[in-house]
Scaffold this motif. Structure first.
Motif, short mmCIF file in Angstrom:
data_model
loop_
_atom_site.label_atom_id
_atom_site.label_comp_id
_atom_site.label_asym_id
_atom_site.label_seq_id
_atom_site.Cartn_x
_atom_site.Cartn_y
_atom_site.Cartn_z
N PRO A 73 -11.59 -39.28 19.16
CA PRO A 73 -10.96 -39.96 18.02
C PRO A 73 -11.92 -40.85 17.25
N PHE A 74 -13.02 -41.25 17.88
CA PHE A 74 -14.00 -42.10 17.19
C PHE A 74 -14.87 -41.29 16.23
N ALA A 75 -14.95 -39.97 16.46
CA ALA A 75 -15.75 -39.12 15.58
C ALA A 75 -14.91 -38.54 14.44
N CYS A 76 -13.59 -38.44 14.67
CA CYS A 76 -12.69 -37.83 13.67
C CYS A 76 -12.67 -38.66 12.38
N ILE A 77 -12.80 -37.96 11.25
CA ILE A 77 -12.77 -38.65 9.95
C ILE A 77 -11.46 -38.34 9.20
N GLN A 78 -10.48 -37.80 9.92
CA GLN A 78 -9.14 -37.50 9.38
C GLN A 78 -9.21 -36.66 8.10
N CYS A 79 -10.01 -35.58 8.15
CA CYS A 79 -10.19 -34.76 6.95
C CYS A 79 -9.14 -33.65 6.83
N TYR A 80 -8.36 -33.41 7.86
CA TYR A 80 -7.30 -32.39 7.88
C TYR A 80 -7.83 -30.95 8.00
N SER A 81 -9.12 -30.73 8.10
CA SER A 81 -9.66 -29.37 8.13
C SER A 81 -9.10 -28.58 9.31
N CYS A 82 -9.07 -29.19 10.50
CA CYS A 82 -8.55 -28.50 11.69
C CYS A 82 -7.07 -28.17 11.51
N ILE A 83 -6.33 -29.11 10.93
CA ILE A 83 -4.88 -28.93 10.76
C ILE A 83 -4.60 -27.77 9.80
N ARG A 84 -5.39 -27.69 8.74
CA ARG A 84 -5.19 -26.65 7.72
C ARG A 84 -5.55 -25.27 8.27
N THR A 85 -6.53 -25.18 9.17
CA THR A 85 -7.03 -23.87 9.59
C THR A 85 -6.46 -23.37 10.91
N CYS A 86 -5.73 -24.20 11.62
CA CYS A 86 -5.19 -23.76 12.92
C CYS A 86 -4.22 -22.60 12.71
N PRO A 87 -4.47 -21.43 13.33
CA PRO A 87 -3.59 -20.29 13.11
C PRO A 87 -2.21 -20.43 13.75
N LYS A 88 -2.07 -21.35 14.68
CA LYS A 88 -0.79 -21.53 15.37
C LYS A 88 -0.02 -22.77 14.88
N ASP A 89 -0.57 -23.47 13.89
CA ASP A 89 0.07 -24.69 13.36
C ASP A 89 0.45 -25.69 14.45
N CYS A 90 -0.41 -25.79 15.44
CA CYS A 90 -0.06 -26.71 16.54
C CYS A 90 -0.73 -28.08 16.40
N LEU A 91 -1.53 -28.25 15.34
CA LEU A 91 -2.16 -29.56 15.13
C LEU A 91 -1.39 -30.35 14.08
N THR A 102 -10.74 -50.46 25.12
CA THR A 102 -11.98 -51.21 25.39
C THR A 102 -13.14 -50.26 25.64
N GLU A 103 -12.81 -48.95 25.74
CA GLU A 103 -13.87 -47.96 25.98
C GLU A 103 -13.87 -46.91 24.90
N LYS A 104 -15.07 -46.35 24.62
CA LYS A 104 -15.18 -45.27 23.65
C LYS A 104 -15.00 -43.96 24.42
N CYS A 105 -13.81 -43.38 24.33
CA CYS A 105 -13.59 -42.18 25.15
C CYS A 105 -12.85 -41.11 24.35
N SER A 106 -12.96 -39.86 24.82
CA SER A 106 -12.29 -38.74 24.18
C SER A 106 -10.92 -38.54 24.81
N ARG A 107 -10.04 -37.88 24.05
CA ARG A 107 -8.73 -37.51 24.60
C ARG A 107 -8.77 -36.06 24.99
N SER A 108 -8.44 -35.74 26.21
CA SER A 108 -8.52 -34.38 26.70
C SER A 108 -7.13 -33.90 27.11
N ILE A 109 -6.75 -32.71 26.63
CA ILE A 109 -5.44 -32.15 27.00
C ILE A 109 -5.67 -30.80 27.64
N THR A 110 -5.07 -30.58 28.77
CA THR A 110 -5.21 -29.30 29.47
C THR A 110 -3.89 -28.55 29.39
N LYS A 111 -3.99 -27.25 29.20
CA LYS A 111 -2.78 -26.43 29.12
C LYS A 111 -2.00 -26.55 30.44
#
Ligand code: SF4
Ligand code: SF4
Length: 150
Positions: A73-91, A102-111
């Protein structure tokens, strides 16, 4: 004259409402257009990796073997590119900011692990797909052979 203006300004500032809000005591107002943070409906996601390729800030990592979708989330610039191109509209862009951390961390989701019934259905579907592809290839080869004979 100068000190008169200064006193006037100081007094005005003393009694006017503050320009900032007492966050987080007073919650900010979000609108549907607020650029908040990207969320993934992992049950619909097919881990195709298109969002990872389209992200200009390399904020997304798709680990297909581990069935994991990760966003920084710290790298995301909220440009919507991923949302527009996702073929399954899941974003989706949730109109809320990422929670404070308090920490710089990524969010990870596992199926999620599939139930035995779903696993069996998925295997049947995969076998049927393979059979359809093999049949189509065989039909094409036969057609080509016939065309070559003529
Ligand atoms: S583009 Fe969509 S379906 Fe493909 S990996 Fe990204 S979120 Fe999942
Ligand atoms: S909104 Fe833009 S920057 Fe953020 S993850 Fe999607 S493509 Fe990357």
């Amino acid at each position: 004259m100068g000190s008169f203006h200064l006193t006037k300004m100081s007094l005005r500032n003393l009694f006017k409402k503050p320009a900032t809000k007492m966050y987080p005591v007073i919650a900010p107002t979000f609108t549907p257009m607020t650029k908040g943070h990207v969320v993934n409906d992992i049950e619909v996601c097919i881990l195709c990796g298109i969002c990872e390729k389209k992200c200009p800030s390399l904020a997304i990592t798709v680990d297909k073997p581990a069935e994991t979708w990760i966003i920084d989330p710290f790298a995301c610039i909220q440009c919507y590119s991923c949302i527009r191109t996702c073929p399954k509209d899941c974003l989706t862009m949730l109109p809320q900011y990422t929670g404070a951390s308090t920490e710089k961390c990524s969010r990870s989701i596992t199926k999620p692990e599939l139930s035995p019934e779903d696993k069996a259905a998925q295997e049947i579907a995969a076998r049927e797909k393979e059979a359809r592809i093999a049949a189509a290839k065989a039909a094409k080869a036969a057609k080509d052979e016939l065309a070559n004979k003529e």
